[in-house]
Scaffold this motif. Structure first.
Motif, short mmCIF file in Angstrom:
data_model
loop_
_atom_site.label_atom_id
_atom_site.label_comp_id
_atom_site.label_asym_id
_atom_site.label_seq_id
_atom_site.Cartn_x
_atom_site.Cartn_y
_atom_site.Cartn_z
N PHE A 242 0.83 -1.20 0.00
CA PHE A 242 0.00 0.00 0.00
C PHE A 242 0.87 1.26 0.00
CE2 PHE A 242 -2.22 3.40 2.29
CZ PHE A 242 -3.32 3.57 1.47
N LEU A 243 1.94 1.27 0.82
CA LEU A 243 2.80 2.45 0.88
C LEU A 243 3.50 2.71 -0.45
CD1 LEU A 243 4.42 2.20 4.44
CD2 LEU A 243 2.60 3.73 3.67
N LYS A 244 3.82 1.66 -1.18
CA LYS A 244 4.43 1.85 -2.50
C LYS A 244 3.46 2.53 -3.46
CE LYS A 244 7.84 -1.85 -2.28
NZ LYS A 244 8.29 -3.14 -2.87
N LYS A 245 2.18 2.21 -3.35
CA LYS A 245 1.18 2.87 -4.19
C LYS A 245 1.05 4.34 -3.80
CE LYS A 245 -1.52 -1.32 -5.11
NZ LYS A 245 -2.82 -2.02 -4.89
N VAL A 246 1.09 4.61 -2.49
CA VAL A 246 1.05 6.00 -2.03
C VAL A 246 2.26 6.75 -2.56
CG1 VAL A 246 1.15 7.51 0.00
CG2 VAL A 246 -0.28 5.45 0.05
N ASN A 247 3.43 6.13 -2.46
CA ASN A 247 4.66 6.75 -2.94
C ASN A 247 4.58 7.08 -4.42
OD1 ASN A 247 7.39 7.60 -2.92
ND2 ASN A 247 8.13 5.54 -3.37
N GLN A 248 4.07 6.14 -5.22
CA GLN A 248 3.96 6.38 -6.66
C GLN A 248 3.03 7.55 -6.95
OE1 GLN A 248 2.37 3.13 -8.95
NE2 GLN A 248 2.86 4.06 -10.89
N LYS A 249 1.90 7.59 -6.25
CA LYS A 249 0.94 8.68 -6.48
C LYS A 249 1.55 10.02 -6.08
CE LYS A 249 -3.87 9.98 -5.54
NZ LYS A 249 -5.13 9.57 -4.87
N GLU A 250 2.24 10.06 -4.95
CA GLU A 250 2.86 11.31 -4.52
C GLU A 250 3.93 11.76 -5.52
OE1 GLU A 250 2.46 11.08 0.38
OE2 GLU A 250 4.37 10.59 -0.60
N CYS A 251 4.71 10.81 -6.05
CA CYS A 251 5.77 11.17 -6.99
C CYS A 251 5.19 11.65 -8.33
CB CYS A 251 6.72 9.99 -7.19
SG CYS A 251 7.81 9.74 -5.77
N ASP A 252 4.08 11.08 -8.76
CA ASP A 252 3.40 11.60 -9.95
C ASP A 252 2.97 13.04 -9.73
OD1 ASP A 252 3.70 9.25 -11.37
OD2 ASP A 252 1.64 8.56 -11.10
N GLN A 253 2.40 13.31 -8.55
CA GLN A 253 1.98 14.67 -8.24
C GLN A 253 3.18 15.60 -8.13
OE1 GLN A 253 -1.19 16.02 -8.06
NE2 GLN A 253 0.02 17.89 -8.01
N LEU A 254 4.27 15.10 -7.55
CA LEU A 254 5.48 15.91 -7.43
C LEU A 254 6.02 16.29 -8.80
CD1 LEU A 254 7.73 17.16 -5.72
CD2 LEU A 254 8.86 14.92 -5.70
N ALA A 255 6.01 15.33 -9.74
CA ALA A 255 6.48 15.63 -11.09
C ALA A 255 5.64 16.72 -11.74
CB ALA A 255 6.47 14.36 -11.94
N LEU A 256 4.33 16.64 -11.56
CA LEU A 256 3.45 17.69 -12.10
C LEU A 256 3.73 19.03 -11.42
CD1 LEU A 256 -0.08 16.05 -12.52
CD2 LEU A 256 1.39 16.99 -14.32
N THR A 257 3.92 18.99 -10.12
CA THR A 257 4.16 20.23 -9.37
C THR A 257 5.45 20.89 -9.82
OG1 THR A 257 3.01 19.27 -7.46
CG2 THR A 257 4.39 21.20 -7.06
N LEU A 258 6.48 20.09 -10.08
CA LEU A 258 7.76 20.63 -10.51
C LEU A 258 7.67 21.34 -11.86
CD1 LEU A 258 10.08 17.67 -9.48
CD2 LEU A 258 10.12 19.96 -8.52
N SER A 259 6.68 20.96 -12.66
CA SER A 259 6.52 21.58 -13.98
C SER A 259 5.64 22.82 -13.92
CB SER A 259 5.92 20.57 -14.98
OG SER A 259 4.57 20.29 -14.64
N GLY A 260 5.11 23.12 -12.76
CA GLY A 260 4.16 24.23 -12.63
C GLY A 260 4.84 25.56 -12.43
N GLY A 261 4.13 26.61 -12.77
CA GLY A 261 4.66 27.96 -12.67
C GLY A 261 4.98 28.39 -11.26
N GLU A 262 4.20 27.93 -10.28
CA GLU A 262 4.43 28.34 -8.90
C GLU A 262 5.79 27.89 -8.42
OE1 GLU A 262 0.01 28.63 -6.86
OE2 GLU A 262 1.16 26.78 -6.64
#
Length: 277
Positions: A242-262
């Motif tokens: 379960f934690l690996k799935k959480v980690n993957q989801k967080e890293c997907d969001q992190l990748a999107l966040t890193l590409s954002g203007g903010e």
């Protein structure tokens, strides 16, 4: 590098392996070399039959000040994420995730998965302030001892980032949703005493007495190692996948966040301030 000391010091004696973050002038901030060294050392400790217990701690005044802002901004590319295809349109969210995952996010996900899978007792001795990943690795270890000089801060939103290291799941579960929200959403810094009261820290020691943890930990290395490691396996088996799935989801969001203007604006403002010092 020359004669420069390693960013992570890895020692073992009588069953006790100590992994010591060693960038004191940078307050033990994580860069690419630190990520790689820490991950390699954990894999080595997990596979080494002579390692009974592993301890993570820091050199100098800080446990870790979190990530170097440049860690995820470097142009160096790693192998593509196994969860996305290189042929995906880079203008889509999936494409952005794929591209950004090649710049540090994959490495971060791997480190967290290594911590999730670590097969032996893992203890953190928090010798000073912990920020960002210096905090989020703590719920992934088994026992946390802290100096009373330690503080705990997760300034993800302030840095235009998102929670990582499974903190979006583990911190609310450990601390309660309200206290976790104060940290993860509103950048609240908490003391070592607060961290103990909220369940993030096992025990707090006066800073000058933090050395008292070492004889106790060394005594634990004399426990039957197979029984010790089997017990750890049972405890962690219920949540590992379960934690690996959480980690993957967080890293997907992190990748999107890193590409954002903010985030980009935040980094530029930080670099501009730094250049004027």
């Amino acid at each position: 590098m020359g004669s420069q000391e390693p960013f992570l010091i890895n020692t073992i004696e009588n069953g006790l392996r100590i992994l010591r973050f060693n960038r004191p002038k940078k307050y033990n901030a994580f860069n690419g070399d630190m990520y790689n060294s820490f991950m390699e050392a954990l894999l080595e400790a997990g596979a080494d039959p002579k390692t009974v217990i592993t301890v993570v701690t820091g050199t100098g005044k800080y446990f870790s000040s979190g990530n170097d802002l440049g860690t995820f901004m470097k142009a160096e590319e790693e192998e593509p994420s196994s969860s996305v295809s290189d042929s995906i349109d880079p203008d889509t969210d999936e494409g952005k995730i794929a591209l950004l995952r090649k710049k540090g996010v994959n490495r971060f996900e791997k480190l967290i998965n290594v911590l999730i899978d670590f097969p032996k007792p893992l203890i953190a001795v928090v010798n000073g302030p912990a920020v960002g990943i210096g905090v989020t690795i703590l719920p992934l270890v088994d026992v946390v001892y802290a100096s009373d000089r330690a503080t705990f801060l997760t300034p993800f939103v302030k840095s235009a980032l998102s929670p990582e290291g499974c903190s979006s799941y583990l911190l609310p579960r450990i601390m309660g949703p309200g206290k976790a929200a104060e940290m993860l959403l509103f950048n609240k810094k908490i003391t070592a005493a607060d961290a103990k009261n909220y369940g993030l820290v096992t025990e707090v020691y006066p800073h000058e007495n933090l050395h008292e943890v070492w004889p106790m930990i060394r005594e634990w290395t004399k426990l039957p190692p197979n029984s010790l490691h089997n017990a750890k396996a049972l405890i962690s088996s219920h949540k590992r996948d379960f934690l690996k799935k959480v980690n993957q989801k967080e890293c997907d969001q992190l990748a999107l966040t890193l590409s954002g203007g903010e985030f980009i604006t935040n980094v530029m403002e930080f670099l501009n301030k730094k250049s004027k010092l």
